[in-house]
Design an enzyme around this catalytic site. Structure first.
Site, PDB file in Angstrom:
ATOM      1  N   GLY A  10       0.966  -1.152  -0.031  1.00 59.96           N
ATOM      2  CA  GLY A  10      -0.060   0.101   0.092  1.00 59.96           C
ATOM      3  C   GLY A  10       0.930   1.124  -0.025  1.00 59.96           C
ATOM      4  O   GLY A  10       1.712   1.305   0.868  1.00 59.96           O
ATOM      5  N   GLY A  12      -0.320   4.300   0.068  1.00 60.24           N
ATOM      6  CA  GLY A  12      -1.057   5.524   0.721  1.00 60.24           C
ATOM      7  C   GLY A  12      -0.369   6.421   1.603  1.00 60.24           C
ATOM      8  O   GLY A  12       0.909   6.641   1.745  1.00 60.24           O
ATOM      9  N   PHE A  13      -1.190   7.213   2.344  1.00 61.27           N
ATOM     10  CA  PHE A  13      -0.456   7.955   3.552  1.00 61.27           C
ATOM     11  C   PHE A  13       0.378   7.356   4.180  1.00 61.27           C
ATOM     12  O   PHE A  13       1.493   7.754   4.726  1.00 61.27           O
ATOM     13  CB  PHE A  13      -1.770   8.519   4.233  1.00 61.27           C
ATOM     14  CG  PHE A  13      -2.387   9.795   3.685  1.00 61.27           C
ATOM     15  CD1 PHE A  13      -1.983  10.852   3.639  1.00 61.27           C
ATOM     16  CD2 PHE A  13      -3.674   9.613   3.089  1.00 61.27           C
ATOM     17  CE1 PHE A  13      -2.231  12.095   3.213  1.00 61.27           C
ATOM     18  CE2 PHE A  13      -4.283  10.839   2.216  1.00 61.27           C
ATOM     19  CZ  PHE A  13      -3.766  11.893   2.527  1.00 61.27           C
ATOM     20  N   GLY A  14       0.015   6.079   4.865  1.00 62.41           N
ATOM     21  CA  GLY A  14       0.793   5.255   5.550  1.00 62.41           C
ATOM     22  C   GLY A  14       2.294   4.656   5.075  1.00 62.41           C
ATOM     23  O   GLY A  14       3.210   5.124   5.408  1.00 62.41           O
ATOM     24  N   GLU A 164     -18.729  17.627   3.717  1.00 64.57           N
ATOM     25  CA  GLU A 164     -18.017  18.430   2.765  1.00 64.57           C
ATOM     26  C   GLU A 164     -18.624  18.008   1.347  1.00 64.57           C
ATOM     27  O   GLU A 164     -18.929  19.023   0.670  1.00 64.57           O
ATOM     28  CB  GLU A 164     -16.627  17.981   2.737  1.00 64.57           C
ATOM     29  CG  GLU A 164     -15.859  18.308   3.818  1.00 64.57           C
ATOM     30  CD  GLU A 164     -14.411  17.955   4.116  1.00 64.57           C
ATOM     31  OE1 GLU A 164     -13.972  17.010   3.311  1.00 64.57           O
ATOM     32  OE2 GLU A 164     -13.697  18.598   4.816  1.00 64.57           O
ATOM     33  N   ASP A 292      -5.477   2.849   8.336  1.00 65.24           N
ATOM     34  CA  ASP A 292      -6.655   2.235   8.302  1.00 65.24           C
ATOM     35  C   ASP A 292      -6.970   0.999   8.459  1.00 65.24           C
ATOM     36  O   ASP A 292      -7.837   0.360   9.146  1.00 65.24           O
ATOM     37  CB  ASP A 292      -7.508   2.945   6.927  1.00 65.24           C
ATOM     38  CG  ASP A 292      -8.128   4.200   6.814  1.00 65.24           C
ATOM     39  OD1 ASP A 292      -7.659   5.037   7.686  1.00 65.24           O
ATOM     40  OD2 ASP A 292      -8.487   4.680   5.818  1.00 65.24           O
ATOM     41  N   ALA A 308      -5.749  10.280   8.177  1.00 63.41           N
ATOM     42  CA  ALA A 308      -4.345  10.372   7.636  1.00 63.41           C
ATOM     43  C   ALA A 308      -3.442  10.785   8.742  1.00 63.41           C
ATOM     44  O   ALA A 308      -2.080   9.907   8.788  1.00 63.41           O
ATOM     45  CB  ALA A 308      -4.402  11.332   6.586  1.00 63.41           C
TER      46      ALA A 308
HETATM   47  C1  LIG Z   1     -13.304  10.738   0.825  1.00 65.59           C
HETATM   48  C2  LIG Z   1     -12.393  10.705   1.935  1.00 65.59           C
HETATM   49  C3  LIG Z   1     -12.120  11.888   2.653  1.00 65.59           C
HETATM   50  C4  LIG Z   1     -11.024  11.892   3.674  1.00 65.59           C
HETATM   51  N1  LIG Z   1     -10.876  13.061   4.185  1.00 65.59           N
HETATM   52  C5  LIG Z   1      -9.834  12.990   5.252  1.00 65.59           C
HETATM   53  C6  LIG Z   1      -9.579  14.123   5.706  1.00 65.59           C
HETATM   54  O1  LIG Z   1      -9.997  15.398   5.524  1.00 65.59           O
HETATM   55  N2  LIG Z   1      -8.546  14.085   6.806  1.00 65.59           N
HETATM   56  C7  LIG Z   1      -8.098  13.115   7.282  1.00 65.59           C
HETATM   57  O2  LIG Z   1      -7.123  13.107   7.974  1.00 65.59           O
HETATM   58  N3  LIG Z   1      -8.507  11.931   6.690  1.00 65.59           N
HETATM   59  C8  LIG Z   1      -9.407  11.821   5.598  1.00 65.59           C
HETATM   60  N4  LIG Z   1      -9.629  10.636   5.124  1.00 65.59           N
HETATM   61  C9  LIG Z   1      -9.202   9.344   5.685  1.00 65.59           C
HETATM   62  C10 LIG Z   1      -7.683   9.232   5.105  1.00 65.59           C
HETATM   63  O3  LIG Z   1      -7.809   9.553   3.911  1.00 65.59           O
HETATM   64  C11 LIG Z   1      -7.198   7.890   5.415  1.00 65.59           C
HETATM   65  O4  LIG Z   1      -7.498   7.664   6.975  1.00 65.59           O
HETATM   66  C12 LIG Z   1      -5.852   7.544   5.171  1.00 65.59           C
HETATM   67  O5  LIG Z   1      -5.876   7.560   3.534  1.00 65.59           O
HETATM   68  C13 LIG Z   1      -5.338   6.183   5.669  1.00 65.59           C
HETATM   69  O6  LIG Z   1      -4.128   6.123   5.218  1.00 65.59           O
HETATM   70  P1  LIG Z   1      -3.680   4.562   4.873  1.00 65.59           P
HETATM   71  O7  LIG Z   1      -2.216   4.648   4.357  1.00 65.59           O
HETATM   72  O8  LIG Z   1      -4.095   3.441   5.889  1.00 65.59           O
HETATM   73  O9  LIG Z   1      -4.551   4.298   3.502  1.00 65.59           O
HETATM   74  P2  LIG Z   1      -4.533   4.855   1.917  1.00 65.59           P
HETATM   75  O10 LIG Z   1      -4.254   6.278   1.825  1.00 65.59           O
HETATM   76  O11 LIG Z   1      -5.991   4.626   1.642  1.00 65.59           O
HETATM   77  O12 LIG Z   1      -3.604   3.824   1.130  1.00 65.59           O
HETATM   78  C14 LIG Z   1      -3.895   2.607   1.013  1.00 65.59           C
HETATM   79  C15 LIG Z   1      -3.175   2.095  -0.419  1.00 65.59           C
HETATM   80  O13 LIG Z   1      -3.243   0.854  -0.446  1.00 65.59           O
HETATM   81  C16 LIG Z   1      -3.518   0.497  -2.115  1.00 65.59           C
HETATM   82  N5  LIG Z   1      -4.389  -0.909  -1.945  1.00 65.59           N
HETATM   83  C17 LIG Z   1      -5.453  -0.924  -1.364  1.00 65.59           C
HETATM   84  N6  LIG Z   1      -5.587  -2.493  -1.603  1.00 65.59           N
HETATM   85  C18 LIG Z   1      -4.853  -2.806  -2.447  1.00 65.59           C
HETATM   86  C19 LIG Z   1      -4.781  -4.044  -2.921  1.00 65.59           C
HETATM   87  N7  LIG Z   1      -5.484  -5.124  -2.926  1.00 65.59           N
HETATM   88  N8  LIG Z   1      -3.467  -4.236  -3.667  1.00 65.59           N
HETATM   89  C20 LIG Z   1      -2.452  -3.302  -3.866  1.00 65.59           C
HETATM   90  N9  LIG Z   1      -2.630  -2.014  -3.216  1.00 65.59           N
HETATM   91  C21 LIG Z   1      -3.749  -1.869  -2.612  1.00 65.59           C
HETATM   92  C22 LIG Z   1      -4.237   1.652  -2.375  1.00 65.59           C
HETATM   93  O14 LIG Z   1      -4.130   1.859  -3.849  1.00 65.59           O
HETATM   94  C23 LIG Z   1      -3.959   2.696  -1.471  1.00 65.59           C
HETATM   95  O15 LIG Z   1      -2.826   3.254  -2.459  1.00 65.59           O
HETATM   96  C24 LIG Z   1     -10.631  10.535   3.874  1.00 65.59           C
HETATM   97  C25 LIG Z   1     -10.980   9.329   3.468  1.00 65.59           C
HETATM   98  C26 LIG Z   1     -11.966   9.266   2.292  1.00 65.59           C
HETATM   99  C27 LIG Z   1     -12.202   8.161   1.504  1.00 65.59           C
END
Ligand SMILES: Cc1cc2nc3c(=O)[nH]c(=O)nc-3n(C[C@H](O)[C@H](O)[C@H](O)COP(=O)(O)OP(=O)(O)OC[C@H]3O[C@@H](n4cnc5c(N)ncnc54)[C@H](O)[C@@H]3O)c2cc1C
Length: 407
Positions: A10, A12-14, A164, A292, A308
């Site tokens: 993944g 994403g943010f993390g 929002e 998440d 995030a």
């Molecule tokens: C519409 C929306 C608005 C938001 N607004 C806010 C905000 O204003 N402030 C805030 O703090 N938080 C906000 N959040 C929450 C925040 O975006 C998440 O908490 C944050 O992205 C979590 O980071 P993460 O690294 O856990 O997951 P993510 O950032 O979601 O990254 C997960 C990554 O894993 C990858 N992935 C997933 N499944 C697979 C797979 N099977 N195979 C390969 N790759 C995969 C995805 O492509 C992604 O790049 C919002 C969320 C959403 C949906």
């Protein structure tokens, strides 16, 4: 010094934060099904024509250019726990000393009938473009009908994302669509439906009240204590029997751990990976989970919010944990530092809560704009976003109203 092989699932943010933090001490491979990171907090602006989609997507390889981190586009199929390697759908087997699972979350329908079939999700760029196309296509229908046919757009979920989204749709109606064709725009109805007694339940009561008032000023019909029983093709049925017409239903009621974790043969609790306070997956000391997808608990014993800052703080913490394991130092327990919450409702309307400080209105709105611009990845995206925002602000227009079908 020993450089461990670290695989991160993944980007994403993390995941991206962890990869950069580990680059100095480990051989890192970062894996994602997309070749870009999505800035989810601004996704709703793509859905409502405020921003171009590519401004909130940043190429992973671009973000890693100054590092030695390797990137692989793909999805995990399984983990070979005995030999410590991960099998990808690209037919690769990647060995690891430590694995970090950062796969994020997916829309949670809470078992409500009809959500998968008749509601639109809000988790990916392609879903945001589908919402934008649905709204704009229905608007074109209204322009063609030239009668009093109504278009009801409902957002389910009164958390920050739902608030929002509803505010932005109302502003789209009030500004650009009214300029395009006022009679058609007047027939658009925007609903926000929340199961609980108030909007933004994680904020103070006074900011929740302010949010309702601001949304109502924008013309949004706010329903609280409105529990959705079923989403039908053009209607939302509530548990108390009320039927709300809804040609477009957007489901922003919540998220759960990314379902792909089921393939990894790791312990799952309430839809998220079960982790110890060290963020190691329970009984798997060489595997960490962050963001998440991780069911880490706060000091009050409740799961940490899916936001995030949690993902990014956990990413930096896990990088330190791996450094500690390499140099045989003891591990610490993760503690989340909550720096506050914010949500925007519309032009000059936002709410910010940082400890005892509560702000609303224009100051909160400018704070929201600045912070989101600061955290957005990539100079090109920052410039593009500033350009779109300046255009929208000065002209009351939104230039991204194209209907682009992506399926
Ligand atoms: C519409 C929306 C608005 C938001 N607004 C806010 C905000 O204003 N402030 C805030 O703090 N938080 C906000 N959040 C929450 C925040 O975006 C998440 O908490 C944050 O992205 C979590 O980071 P993460 O690294 O856990 O997951 P993510 O950032 O979601 O990254 C997960 C990554 O894993 C990858 N992935 C997933 N499944 C697979 C797979 N099977 N195979 C390969 N790759 C995969 C995805 O492509 C992604 O790049 C919002 C969320 C959403 C949906």
């Amino acid at each position: 010094m020993f450089r461990p092989k670290v695989v991160i699932l993944g980007a994403g943010f993390g995941g991206l934060t962890a990869a950069r933090a580990l680059d100095r001490i480990a051989d890192v491979t970062l894996i994602d099904r997309h070749n870009f990171q999505t800035f989810l907090p601004l996704l709703y602006q793509v859905s409502t024509a405020g921003l171009a989609a590519d401004h909130i997507a940043h190429p992973v390889r671009g973000a890693l250019r100054k590092s030695k981190v390797k990137f692989r586009m793909g999805s995990p199929l399984s983990i070979d726990h005995k030999n410590k390697s991960i099998k990808l759908d690209s037919s690769e087997d990647i060995p690891f000393d430590y694995l970090i699972v950062a796969l994020g979350s997916a829309t949670n329908d809470f078992g409500v009938k009809g959500v998968a079939e008749h509601a639109l999700g809000m988790k990916t760029v392609s879903e945001a473009l589908t919402i934008r196309a649905s709204i704009m296509r229905r608007f074109e229908d209204l322009c063609r009908f030239e009668d009093d046919t109504r278009l009801s757009i409902s957002v389910v979920g009164g958390g920050p994302t739902g608030v929002e989204m509803a505010g932005a749709i109302a502003e789209l109606k009030k500004g650009p669509l009214t300029s395009d064709q006022p009679e058609a725009a007047a027939n658009i109805v925007v609903n926000l439906i929340e199961a609980g007694p108030r909007l933004l339940p994680s904020f103070s009561q006074s900011l929740s009240d302010r949010t309702i008032k601001d949304l109502q000023k924008l013309g949004v019909n706010v329903y609280t204590n409105a529990n959705v029983q079923e989403v039908k093709p053009r209607q939302i049925l509530l548990k108390d029997g009320t039927a709300i017409p809804s040609e477009i239903t957007i489901w922003a009621a919540g998220v759960t751990g990314e379902p792909a974790i089921k393939k990894l043969n790791l312990p799952i609790e309430a839809g998220r990976l079960k982790v110890d306070p060290t963020l190691q997956v329970s009984n798997y000391p060489e595997i960490f989970a962050i963001g998440d997808v991780a069911g880490a608990k706060g000091e009050n014993g409740r799961p940490l919010p899916m936001v995030a800052p949690v993902a990014m703080q956990q990413a930096r913490f896990v990088a330190k944990q791996i450094a500690a394991l390499v140099s045989r130092r003891p591990l610490g327990n993760f503690k989340y530092r909550d720096k506050g919450s914010m949500a925007t409702i519309g032009r000059h309307k936002a709410v910010v809560e940082v400890g005892p400080i509560r702000l609303g209105g224009a100051i909160a709105w400018y704070a929201w704009l600045w912070l989101h611009l600061f955290y957005l990845l990539g100079g090109r995206n920052k410039i593009g976003t500033m350009a779109d925002w300046t255009w929208n602000y000065l002209t009351f227009d939104r230039g991204n109203r194209h209907i682009i079908d992506i399926n």
